[in-house]
Motif scaffolding. Structure first.
Motif, mmCIF file in Angstrom:
data_model
loop_
_atom_site.group_PDB
_atom_site.id
_atom_site.type_symbol
_atom_site.label_atom_id
_atom_site.label_comp_id
_atom_site.label_asym_id
_atom_site.label_seq_id
_atom_site.Cartn_x
_atom_site.Cartn_y
_atom_site.Cartn_z
ATOM 1 N N CYS A 146 0.833 -1.212 0.000
ATOM 2 C CA CYS A 146 0.000 0.000 0.000
ATOM 3 C C CYS A 146 0.864 1.257 0.000
ATOM 4 N N ASP A 147 1.927 1.257 0.800
ATOM 5 C CA ASP A 147 2.827 2.413 0.866
ATOM 6 C C ASP A 147 3.487 2.671 -0.489
ATOM 7 N N VAL A 148 3.997 1.615 -1.129
ATOM 8 C CA VAL A 148 4.639 1.767 -2.434
ATOM 9 C C VAL A 148 3.629 2.232 -3.479
ATOM 10 N N GLN A 149 2.409 1.722 -3.398
ATOM 11 C CA GLN A 149 1.365 2.151 -4.340
ATOM 12 C C GLN A 149 1.232 3.672 -4.352
ATOM 13 N N HIS A 150 1.223 4.260 -3.191
ATOM 14 C CA HIS A 150 1.082 5.708 -3.102
ATOM 15 C C HIS A 150 2.362 6.429 -3.516
ATOM 16 N N ARG A 151 3.506 5.859 -3.184
ATOM 17 C CA ARG A 151 4.776 6.504 -3.539
ATOM 18 C C ARG A 151 4.992 6.563 -5.044
ATOM 19 N N ILE A 152 4.587 5.524 -5.766
ATOM 20 C CA ILE A 152 4.819 5.486 -7.213
ATOM 21 C C ILE A 152 3.654 6.068 -8.008
ATOM 22 N N GLY A 153 2.604 6.514 -7.320
ATOM 23 C CA GLY A 153 1.484 7.136 -8.006
ATOM 24 C C GLY A 153 0.565 6.165 -8.721
ATOM 25 N N ALA A 154 0.556 4.916 -8.295
ATOM 26 C CA ALA A 154 -0.360 3.935 -8.895
ATOM 27 C C ALA A 154 -1.755 4.109 -8.308
ATOM 28 N N THR A 155 -2.760 4.081 -9.159
ATOM 29 C CA THR A 155 -4.134 4.188 -8.653
ATOM 30 C C THR A 155 -4.681 2.842 -8.229
ATOM 31 N N ALA A 156 -3.999 1.754 -8.625
ATOM 32 C CA ALA A 156 -4.522 0.410 -8.387
ATOM 33 C C ALA A 156 -3.429 -0.511 -7.857
ATOM 34 N N ALA A 157 -3.839 -1.454 -7.012
ATOM 35 C CA ALA A 157 -2.904 -2.446 -6.488
ATOM 36 C C ALA A 157 -3.663 -3.719 -6.139
ATOM 37 N N ALA A 158 -2.953 -4.819 -6.174
ATOM 38 C CA ALA A 158 -3.534 -6.099 -5.773
ATOM 39 C C ALA A 158 -2.436 -7.026 -5.275
ATOM 40 N N ILE A 159 -2.804 -7.886 -4.341
ATOM 41 C CA ILE A 159 -1.926 -8.950 -3.845
ATOM 42 C C ILE A 159 -2.709 -10.246 -3.928
ATOM 43 N N HIS A 160 -2.057 -11.297 -4.397
ATOM 44 C CA HIS A 160 -2.708 -12.614 -4.447
ATOM 45 C C HIS A 160 -1.638 -13.659 -4.135
ATOM 46 N N ILE A 161 -1.832 -14.392 -3.047
ATOM 47 C CA ILE A 161 -0.829 -15.361 -2.594
ATOM 48 C C ILE A 161 -1.469 -16.735 -2.445
ATOM 49 N N VAL A 162 -0.806 -17.711 -3.027
ATOM 50 C CA VAL A 162 -1.288 -19.093 -3.011
ATOM 51 C C VAL A 162 -0.223 -19.979 -2.384
ATOM 52 N N GLN A 163 -0.655 -20.879 -1.508
ATOM 53 C CA GLN A 163 0.253 -21.884 -0.953
ATOM 54 C C GLN A 163 -0.468 -23.223 -0.921
ATOM 55 N N ASN A 164 0.213 -24.259 -1.387
ATOM 56 C CA ASN A 164 -0.393 -25.584 -1.478
ATOM 57 C C ASN A 164 -1.710 -25.533 -2.256
ATOM 58 N N ARG A 165 -1.682 -24.704 -3.306
ATOM 59 C CA ARG A 165 -2.817 -24.523 -4.227
ATOM 60 C C ARG A 165 -4.023 -23.831 -3.591
ATOM 61 N N LYS A 166 -3.884 -23.319 -2.375
ATOM 62 C CA LYS A 166 -4.986 -22.626 -1.717
ATOM 63 C C LYS A 166 -4.645 -21.142 -1.578
ATOM 64 N N ILE A 167 -5.646 -20.296 -1.754
ATOM 65 C CA ILE A 167 -5.446 -18.856 -1.556
ATOM 66 C C ILE A 167 -5.267 -18.599 -0.068
ATOM 67 N N VAL A 168 -4.114 -18.065 0.312
ATOM 68 C CA VAL A 168 -3.865 -17.780 1.726
ATOM 69 C C VAL A 168 -3.984 -16.293 2.022
ATOM 70 N N TYR A 169 -3.917 -15.470 0.968
ATOM 71 C CA TYR A 169 -4.126 -14.031 1.170
ATOM 72 C C TYR A 169 -4.415 -13.355 -0.165
ATOM 73 N N GLU A 170 -5.374 -12.430 -0.165
ATOM 74 C CA GLU A 170 -5.604 -11.589 -1.331
ATOM 75 C C GLU A 170 -6.117 -10.237 -0.872
ATOM 76 N N SER A 171 -5.734 -9.209 -1.632
ATOM 77 C CA SER A 171 -6.117 -7.845 -1.284
ATOM 78 C C SER A 171 -6.199 -7.019 -2.558
ATOM 79 N N TYR A 172 -7.211 -6.126 -2.629
ATOM 80 C CA TYR A 172 -7.401 -5.271 -3.804
ATOM 81 C C TYR A 172 -7.672 -3.855 -3.312
ATOM 82 N N SER A 173 -7.004 -2.886 -3.946
ATOM 83 C CA SER A 173 -7.192 -1.506 -3.497
ATOM 84 C C SER A 173 -7.142 -0.531 -4.667
#
Length: 332
Positions: free
Chosen positions: A13-40
């Motif tokens: 989130c901090d880098v998103q604002h520093r680089i002037g991006a209007t959009a960001a997302a995180i998607h993390i998978v472990q053992n084929r299961k989604i363990v974390y996702e975030s959209y902003s």
């Protein structure tokens, strides 16, 4: 929020604002299961624009080159390319004589030494003896795939990979639509180049965060689908993600598979020093990245719509920090 990914989320989130991006997302998978996702954020600076969500497709920049790399590996598997050490001149006519010692391996590992000067291909250093990131090698690989398949890269990849594996939120596009973050092309300082070709030869591949995570998972699982089916041979993925850099490239330069950056202690490496050996990653100019960590059986994706360079921003430090925080979270 999953507690162990809290620091990672704050950093993205901090880098998103520093680089002037209007959009960001995180998607993390472990053992084929989604363990974390975030959209902003939103698709562009207009407050009425669409919110970023799971179906938002980002322009992934140079990540597109890994789709080309897989196509080349598939052609090797099928015998249309005899060897990765074949001379490029075996497949493309009218190359300058100085380029005749350049092989497909050199193109795939950025060790070809070719550059484009005033519309002509020139040799900056002897093939296999150094490393330099130049798009001329990618253009030659695109020509080879098109020539050998009789299809555009985009059609070949869609038919052989995207459709069989159900990657429906991935594709080359030349016009805006609801789910695409398309603001890259609206300004005079567009740094992605033209987008009037859907052939796969331009930087206009759009992918959702979850599809990009599945792209990484496809390499991690060596071609085994989510249903447990081996749709493409594992050897196609083995050669793509194993060390392919010629021995003559200095040790301080990055190490590559087919395009993918491999974990290696180098001043130019994209991969953080706390990420386990055997990991591999690719990064695009818009800030999108996919990191595969076999030691954790995990894939981490970060998406931005970065539009331009900013002062005092070190992209290598940024992407290394992202990966290190992912690795730290898995160790907790």
């Amino acid at each position: 929020m999953t507690t162990k990914f809290h620091q990672l989320d704050e950093y993205v989130c901090d880098v998103q604002h520093r680089i002037g991006a209007t959009a960001a997302a995180i998607h993390i998978v472990q053992n084929r299961k989604i363990v974390y996702e975030s959209y902003s954020g939103k698709h562009d600076v207009n407050e009425r624009s669409r919110d970023v969500d799971a179906v938002t497709q980002f322009n992934v920049g140079s990540i597109r080159k890994t789709y080309l790399a897989l196509a080349v590996s598939l052609l090797i598997e099928r015998g249309l390319i005899t060897s990765v050490d074949d001379s490029v001149s075996h497949y493309i006519d009218k190359l300058p004589e100085s380029a005749h010692k350049v092989t497909l391996r050199h193109l795939l590992t950025h060790s070809h030494g070719l550059a484009e000067h005033e519309g002509k291909i020139v040799q900056e250093f002897a093939a296999g003896e150094d490393w330099s990131y130049r798009n001329v090698g990618i253009q030659l690989l695109f020509q080879i795939v098109t020539q050998l398949t009789g299809m555009t890269l985009s059609d070949f990849v869609a038919k052989e990979v995207l459709e069989p594996y159900g990657l429906s939120e991935t594709g080359w596009h030349t016009a805006s639509s609801e789910h695409l973050i398309y603001n890259y092309y609206s300004g005079p300082s567009n740094w992605l180049g033209p987008n009037d070709s859907a052939a796969g030869d331009q930087s206009n591949l759009f992918v959702s965060a979850r599809d990009l995570a599945q792209w990484g998972q496809l390499h991690l699982s060596r071609g085994v689908s989510g249903e447990g089916r081996q749709l493409l041979p594992s050897s196609v993925f083995d050669r793509v993600t194993s060390l392919q850099t010629p021995r003559g490239v200095p040790a301080l330069q990055p190490r590559n598979g087919f395009i993918w950056w491999l974990q290696h202690q180098s001043p130019q490496n994209q991969i953080g020093d706390r990420i386990p050996v055997g990991s591999y990653q690719v990064l695009g100019i818009t800030g999108c990245a996919v990191l595969v960590i076999p030691a954790y059986n995990a894939v981490a994706v970060r998406m931005y719509n970065q539009l331009h360079n900013i002062e005092n921003y070190d992209y290598l430090e940024d992407i290394r920090t992202f990966g290190n925080l992912v690795s730290d979270a898995f160790r907790k």
